[in-house]
Motif scaffolding. Structure first.
Motif, short mmCIF file in Angstrom:
data_model
loop_
_atom_site.label_atom_id
_atom_site.label_comp_id
_atom_site.label_asym_id
_atom_site.label_seq_id
_atom_site.Cartn_x
_atom_site.Cartn_y
_atom_site.Cartn_z
N ASP A 49 11.19 38.95 40.94
CA ASP A 49 10.94 38.48 39.58
C ASP A 49 12.23 38.01 38.91
N ALA A 50 13.32 37.88 39.72
CA ALA A 50 14.60 37.38 39.23
C ALA A 50 15.44 36.98 40.44
N PRO A 51 16.40 36.12 40.25
CA PRO A 51 17.27 35.76 41.38
C PRO A 51 18.14 36.95 41.80
N LEU A 52 18.59 36.89 43.02
CA LEU A 52 19.62 37.80 43.51
C LEU A 52 20.98 37.18 43.22
N THR A 53 21.88 37.99 42.64
CA THR A 53 23.24 37.52 42.40
C THR A 53 24.21 38.38 43.21
N LEU A 54 25.05 37.72 43.98
CA LEU A 54 26.03 38.39 44.84
C LEU A 54 27.44 37.94 44.48
N LYS A 55 28.38 38.84 44.63
CA LYS A 55 29.79 38.47 44.63
C LYS A 55 30.32 38.77 46.01
N ILE A 56 30.87 37.76 46.66
CA ILE A 56 31.38 37.90 48.02
C ILE A 56 32.88 37.61 48.00
N ARG A 57 33.66 38.53 48.55
CA ARG A 57 35.12 38.36 48.61
C ARG A 57 35.58 38.43 50.06
N PHE A 58 36.55 37.60 50.38
CA PHE A 58 37.11 37.54 51.72
C PHE A 58 38.58 37.93 51.67
N ALA A 59 39.02 38.67 52.68
CA ALA A 59 40.40 39.15 52.69
C ALA A 59 40.97 39.07 54.10
N GLU A 60 42.24 38.67 54.17
CA GLU A 60 42.96 38.69 55.43
C GLU A 60 43.54 40.08 55.70
N MET A 61 43.86 40.80 54.62
CA MET A 61 44.40 42.16 54.72
C MET A 61 43.63 43.07 53.77
N PRO A 62 43.46 44.36 54.12
CA PRO A 62 42.66 45.26 53.28
C PRO A 62 43.18 45.40 51.86
N ASN A 63 44.50 45.31 51.67
CA ASN A 63 45.05 45.53 50.33
C ASN A 63 44.57 44.50 49.32
N GLU A 64 44.08 43.35 49.79
CA GLU A 64 43.58 42.33 48.87
C GLU A 64 42.41 42.82 48.04
N PHE A 65 41.65 43.80 48.56
CA PHE A 65 40.53 44.34 47.81
C PHE A 65 40.96 45.25 46.67
N LYS A 66 42.25 45.58 46.62
CA LYS A 66 42.77 46.39 45.52
C LYS A 66 42.78 45.62 44.21
N TYR A 67 42.87 44.31 44.33
CA TYR A 67 43.14 43.49 43.17
C TYR A 67 41.87 42.90 42.58
N ASN A 68 41.96 42.60 41.28
CA ASN A 68 40.87 41.92 40.58
C ASN A 68 41.39 40.56 40.13
N SER A 69 40.69 39.52 40.49
CA SER A 69 41.16 38.17 40.17
C SER A 69 41.31 37.96 38.66
N LYS A 70 40.62 38.76 37.84
CA LYS A 70 40.77 38.64 36.39
C LYS A 70 42.19 38.97 35.94
N ASP A 71 42.90 39.74 36.76
CA ASP A 71 44.26 40.16 36.40
C ASP A 71 45.34 39.22 36.92
N TYR A 72 44.95 38.15 37.59
CA TYR A 72 45.94 37.26 38.21
C TYR A 72 46.77 36.55 37.14
N ASN A 73 48.09 36.55 37.34
CA ASN A 73 48.98 35.90 36.39
C ASN A 73 50.10 35.12 37.10
N GLY A 74 49.85 34.70 38.32
CA GLY A 74 50.85 33.94 39.06
C GLY A 74 50.88 32.48 38.64
N TRP A 75 51.76 31.69 39.28
CA TRP A 75 51.91 30.29 38.87
C TRP A 75 51.22 29.31 39.81
N LEU A 76 50.62 29.78 40.89
CA LEU A 76 49.74 28.92 41.68
C LEU A 76 48.31 29.03 41.15
#
Length: 525
Positions: free
Chosen positions: A99-126
Motif C-alpha cells: 500500500d506504499a512504495p519501498l524506500t531503501l538506502k544503499i551504501r557501498f564501501a571499499e573499507m569497513p570504516n566508511e560505514f562509520k561516517y554520515n554523508s550529512k557531516d561531509y565538509n571536504g572540498w571535493l
C-alpha cells in the motif's frame, strides 16, 4: 585546501581526429564476471584495522531468505573481494498487499570504516556527489533490483527507510557484475619465497586490475579519469603483469589527440561520455607523457607510435623551455604546479629540477629512436641541467641536495636526484645512505605515489634490503589495516589522512599505489 582548482577557460585545445580514431582502435573489450556475495557481516571494534573498524561474520547470505525487514532495519553484505561493477539483489514482500512504495538506502564501501561516517557531516572540498550511496524507491515487488551505476566496493549496506505497517520485505541473491579490461586468471602466482612480499604483490595486481577499465583510471570510486602521473606508473606495473600494451597506446593517443594549442598536455582527460581534455596542467605530469612514451617503446617498439607521438612529446618539451634558464635552472611556477606528492609540507623546486633531468634523458632516448638531429641540442641542455644541480643544489658538506630559497633538505629532493642519476653510482649510494640516516623514518609524505619513488631510489642506489623493508612497512601496513587494494593516500603516522579535508571521499583502490608489482619484478626477480 591542499590543491587549487585550475580554471583555464581561455585555453584552446586541438582535437586530432586521426589520433582519437587510433585511440578507439585500441579500446579494450571489457571483461565481465558475476560474483555472488560471500557472507553477511557486522562491524566490530578492532584497533588493528583502519579507524578501529573491523568486521565479523554475521551469517550466511542464504539466511536473508528467511528474514523479514521493516522500517529502519538494515544488514551488511561482504562480496568477499574488492570489485568494480554493478550491484543487484532480489526483493520480495511479505504480508498484506503493498500500500506504499519501498524506500531503501544503499551504501557501498571499499573499507569497513566508511560505514562509520554520515554523508550529512561531509565538509571536504571535493564534491559530495562522489559519495557511493543511493536512495531508491521501489513501487512494485517482487523485483530483481539492478542498480544502473557502477561502483567500486567490497561491502554493501542495505537499510530499509520505510515500507508500511502492513508488510515487510525479504532479500535474496545479492551479486555483482564486476568488470575490468583484463583478467586476473592470466597472471601467475607470485613466488618471492616470502609470504609477505607475495601478498604485497597480489594486492598490487588486484589494485591494477580494478583500475584498468576503458582507460587506466586513477581510481574507480572517484575521479574515474585518465591522469598522466598515474598512467606512467600503471603502465610500468602493467608491463610486469597483464602486459596489455594496447591500453597504454590508447591512453597515449587520447592525450596526444587533445593537446592545448601551445603544446601543453593536460594533466588528465575525461572519457566517460565524449573525449574532453581537462583544463588542469601540471609541470611534472605534462613531462611524464615523454616518460610513458619512452617506457612503452623500450618495452615494445612500434614505429607508427614513434612517428605519431614523438612530435607531441617534443612540443611539450618546447613549451617547458620557458621554465628553464640559460644556465640550466628549473624555475617553478605556482600556476603550473609540480605535483610530486599531495603533501604541501616540503619544497618541490629541487624535485622539479631532477624530474626535468629524468625526463630529458628519456627524450634523448626517443630522439635517438627517431634519428632526430636535435638530439645533440637536448644533450647539451642536459649537461647544463645536471651541472646546475651538482654545482648549485648539492651541499657537499652535508652530502645532500637543498631545495628552495630556504635551502630546505627533504626526502623528495634526494629521491628524485637518485632516480635522475645526476650523480654516479657510488655517489648515489652515499646520497641514499645519508638520506636514510638523516631523513628516515619518513614523515609528511602523503601518498603511495611518492613512496614508490622513495622505494625505487633505495633499489637504484643498491639498498635492496632497505627497499624491501620500506615496502613491508608501507604497503604491508595497508594490508594489515584491512586493505585488499591499495589506497590513494596513506601516511602511516596519520592513517586516516585525507588530502581533501575529509576522509569520506578517499579512494581505497587507486592506480598510483599498484607499483609493488613493477618494483618486485624489476628489482627482486
Amino acid at each position: 585546501m591542499a590543491f587549487k582548482f585550475q580554471v583555464n577557460l581561455d585555453v584552446k585545445f586541438n582535437h586530432n581526429a586521426v589520433f582519437l580514431k587510433k585511440a578507439d582502435k585500441y579500446k579494450p573489450k571489457i571483461i565481465y564476471h558475476q560474483l555472488s556475495a560471500k557472507q553477511l557481516i557486522k562491524l566490530t571494534k578492532d584497533e588493528t584495522k583502519l579507524d578501529g573498524v573491523g568486521v565479523s561474520n554475521a551469517g550466511s547470505v542464504n539466511e536473508l531468505k528467511s528474514k523479514k525487514f521493516g522500517k529502519d532495519d538494515n544488514f551488511l553484505i561482504d562480496i568477499g573481494q574488492h570489485c568494480v561493477g554493478k550491484f543487484q539483489i532480489h526483493i520480495d514482500h511479505v504480508g498484506s498487499p503493498m500500500d506504499a512504495p519501498l524506500t531503501l538506502k544503499i551504501r557501498f564501501a571499499e573499507m569497513p570504516n566508511e560505514f562509520k561516517y554520515n554523508s550529512k557531516d561531509y565538509n571536504g572540498w571535493l564534491s559530495k556527489s562522489w559519495m557511493q550511496e543511493e536512495l531508491i524507491h521501489v513501487d512494485n515487488l517482487p523485483v530483481d533490483l539492478k542498480l544502473p551505476r557502477r561502483y567500486s566496493f567490497r561491502y554493501v549496506e542495505i537499510r530499509v527507510v520505510d515500507t508500511s505497517p502492513k508488510w515487510s520485505v525479504k532479500f535474496s541473491d545479492p551479486r555483482v557484475i564486476s568488470q575490468s579490461a583484463v583478467n586476473k586468471v592470466q597472471i601467475p602466482k607470485s613466488k618471492f619465497d616470502d609470504n609477505e612480499l607475495d601478498k604485497i604483490y597480489e594486492t598490487g595486481v588486484n589494485t591494477l586490475h580494478d583500475c584498468m577499465q576503458d582507460v587506466f583510471e586513477d581510481g574507480p570510486k572517484r575521479d574515474r579519469r585518465l591522469w598522466l602521473g598515474d598512467l606512467r606508473l600503471q603502465a610500468l606495473a602493467n608491463y610486469a603483469s597483464f602486459n596489455n600494451t594496447n591500453l597504454v597506446k590508447r591512453c597515449l593517443y587520447l592525450f596526444a589527440g587533445m593537446t592545448a594549442e601551445d603544446g601543453r598536455i593536460s594533466a588528465n582527460v575525461f572519457t566517460n561520455n565524449k573525449y574532453i581534455p581537462d583544463d588542469t596542467f601540471m609541470y611534472d605530469y605534462g613531462l611524464f607523457f615523454i616518460s610513458t612514451l619512452d617506457d612503452l617503446l623500450k618495452h615494445e617498439f612500434n614505429q607508427e607510435i614513434l612517428d605519431d607521438l614523438y612530435p607531441i612529446a617534443k612540443k611539450q618539451w618546447d613549451y617547458d623551455q620557458k621554465f628553464i634558464s640559460d644556465d640550466g635552472k628549473v624555475i617553478t611556477d605556482k600556476d603550473y604546479i609540480t605535483f610530486v606528492d599531495w603533501s604541501q609540507d616540503f619544497d618541490k623546486n629541487t624535485s622539479a629540477q631532477a624530474i626535468t633531468i629524468f625526463v630529458l634523458k628519456q627524450l634523448i632516448d626517443l630522439a635517438g629512436m627517431a634519428e632526430d638531429s636535435e638530439k645533440l641540442k637536448y644533450e647539451n641542455q642536459l649537461n647544463k641541467l645536471v651541472n646546475y644541480a651538482e654545482n648549485k643544489l648539492f651541499d657537499h658538506k652535508k652530502g645532500l641536495f637543498i631545495s628552495g630559497p630556504n635551502k630546505e633538505i627533504n626526502v623528495a629532493s634526494q629521491v628524485w636526484m637518485v632516480l635522475a642519476h645526476v650523480l654516479d653510482n657510488e655517489q648515489n649510494h652515499a646520497l641514499m645512505k645519508k638520506t636514510q640516516t638523516e631523513l628516515f623514518p619518513i614523515k609528511g609524505i602523503a601518498t603511495p605515489y611518492m613512496y614508490h619513488h622513495v622505494t625505487q631510489a633505495l633499489f637504484e642506489a643498491g639498498f635492496r634490503e632497505a627497499g624491501i623493508k620500506l615496502m613491508k612497512e608501507y604497503w604491508g601496513k595497508m594490508i594489515s589495516l584491512g586493505a585488499d587494494t591499495y589506497w590513494e593516500a596513506f601516511e602511516p603516522e596519520h592513517p586516516n589522512f585525507s588530502p581533501y579535508g575529509n576522509a569520506m571521499v578517499n579512494s581505497f583502490c587507486h592506480a598510483w599505489s599498484c607499483t609493488p608489482v613493477w618494483l618486485l619484478n624489476k628489482y627482486l626477480n
